[in-house]
Write an enzyme that holds these catalytic residues in place. Structure first.
Site, PDB file in Angstrom:
ATOM      1  N   GLY A 199      24.649  15.225  15.572  1.00 22.08           N
ATOM      2  CA  GLY A 199      26.000  15.317  15.035  1.00 22.08           C
ATOM      3  C   GLY A 199      26.057  16.069  13.723  1.00 22.08           C
ATOM      4  O   GLY A 199      25.070  16.154  12.992  1.00 22.08           O
ATOM      5  N   THR A 200      27.237  16.595  13.419  1.00 19.73           N
ATOM      6  CA  THR A 200      27.464  17.315  12.172  1.00 19.73           C
ATOM      7  C   THR A 200      28.955  17.591  12.044  1.00 19.73           C
ATOM      8  O   THR A 200      29.734  17.269  12.937  1.00 19.73           O
ATOM      9  CB  THR A 200      26.674  18.641  12.154  1.00 19.73           C
ATOM     10  OG1 THR A 200      26.772  19.221  10.869  1.00 19.73           O
ATOM     11  CG2 THR A 200      27.226  19.607  13.175  1.00 19.73           C
ATOM     12  N   THR A 201      29.342  18.198  10.936  1.00 15.20           N
ATOM     13  CA  THR A 201      30.707  18.683  10.752  1.00 15.20           C
ATOM     14  C   THR A 201      30.637  20.049  10.089  1.00 15.20           C
ATOM     15  O   THR A 201      30.056  20.184   9.004  1.00 15.20           O
ATOM     16  CB  THR A 201      31.533  17.735   9.864  1.00 15.20           C
ATOM     17  OG1 THR A 201      31.605  16.444  10.486  1.00 15.20           O
ATOM     18  CG2 THR A 201      32.953  18.270   9.689  1.00 15.20           C
TER      19      THR A 201
ATOM     20  N   ASP B 212      28.771  19.369   6.133  1.00 15.41           N
ATOM     21  CA  ASP B 212      28.079  18.220   5.561  1.00 15.41           C
ATOM     22  C   ASP B 212      26.588  18.544   5.524  1.00 15.41           C
ATOM     23  O   ASP B 212      26.183  19.675   5.797  1.00 15.41           O
ATOM     24  CB  ASP B 212      28.362  16.967   6.386  1.00 15.41           C
ATOM     25  CG  ASP B 212      27.643  16.992   7.725  1.00 15.41           C
ATOM     26  OD1 ASP B 212      27.747  18.022   8.431  1.00 15.41           O
ATOM     27  OD2 ASP B 212      26.968  16.007   8.067  1.00 15.41           O
TER      28      ASP B 212
ATOM     29  N   LYS C  95      23.431  23.662   6.168  1.00 16.10           N
ATOM     30  CA  LYS C  95      23.856  24.138   7.496  1.00 16.10           C
ATOM     31  C   LYS C  95      24.650  25.439   7.433  1.00 16.10           C
ATOM     32  O   LYS C  95      25.160  25.883   8.454  1.00 16.10           O
ATOM     33  CB  LYS C  95      24.700  23.059   8.175  1.00 16.10           C
ATOM     34  CG  LYS C  95      23.978  21.729   8.318  1.00 16.10           C
ATOM     35  CD  LYS C  95      24.869  20.660   8.894  1.00 16.10           C
ATOM     36  CE  LYS C  95      24.162  19.311   8.926  1.00 16.10           C
ATOM     37  NZ  LYS C  95      25.014  18.239   9.443  1.00 16.10           N
TER      38      LYS C  95
END
Length: 236
Positions: free
Chosen positions: A15-17, A32, A48
């Site tokens: 997961g990530t944003t 994030d 990222k």
């Protein structure tokens, strides 16, 4: 007795944003910093947002290994492209290379990416390259597991012709909202602003991010939130 499963073939939740927003004069990219492997946080301060050229960056989501190798290949091809043409590659060229690699290897890659940058021909541009290798030019793009919580927010908050300050504030607010709601997003917020004047990176520690209605202020000890009771007298 509880036994921990160590099946290495079991798929992991990643997961990530990541966010890309255009504004009047350039683009703002944000992400994030949490890299997770299922329930395990492998890196709490990863970066990222990766540089492809002097004027183009990419936000990476999904498999960290897949997105990193795609970024490395694209950076190499763009370097050759710049040498041959004698001028920097446009944002569209960089996004097209990302799309080509993602599409040609879609059966093996688990990564979604957002390409953003500025060039003298088209100004600030944002391109989304989701799973499968589709290329989408958008005024704003969101990706990763935290994006599920942000679509309605962006429909209400984003508007055309924002200033740089408004766009940066929108990106930081959106990532902090995703961090509050999505367990796979967390850590700090990093942003990259790209315009005709160059590139500006910013870093927002977790304790400076806006809090949402279900969150509590950070404390150093449980004693700070437990009300102190007056000691009862031993003799009545």
């Amino acid at each position: 007795m509880y036994r921990l499963s160590l099946d290495v073939e079991q798929p992991h939740s990643m997961g990530t944003t990541i966010i890309g927003v255009t504004y009047n004069g350039g683009v703002v990219l944000g992400a994030d910093s949490r890299t997770s492997t299922g329930m395990y946080v492998a890196n709490r301060a990863s970066d990222k947002i990766t540089q492809l050229t002097d004027n183009v960056y990419v936000c990476r989501s999904g498999s960290a290994a897949d997105s990193q190798v795609v970024s490395d290949y694209v950076r190499y091809f763009l370097h050759q492209h710049t040498i041959q043409l004698g001028q920097p590659a446009t944002v569209k060229v960089a996004a097209s290379l990302v799309r080509q690699l993602a599409y040609n290897n879609k059966a093996m890659l688990q990564t979604g990416m957002i390409v953003g940058g500025w060039d003298k021909y088209e100004g600030g541009k944002i391109y989304g390259v989701p799973l499968g290798g589709t290329l989408l030019e958008q005024p704003f793009a969101i990706g990763g597991s935290g994006s599920s919580y942000l679509y309605g927010f962006f429909d209400q908050a984003w508007r055309e012709g924002m200033s740089q300050e408004e766009a940066e504030k929108l990106v930081v607010t959106a990532v902090s909202l995703a961090i509050a709601r999505d367990g796979a997003s967390g850590g700090v917020v990093r942003t990259v602003t790209i315009n005709k004047d160059g590139v500006n990176r910013k870093f927002y520690p977790g304790d400076t991010l806006p809090l949402w209605h279900e969150e509590m202020d950070a404390v150093n000890s449980l004693l700070d939130i437990v009300p102190a009771a007056s000691p009862e007298p031993m003799i009545s």
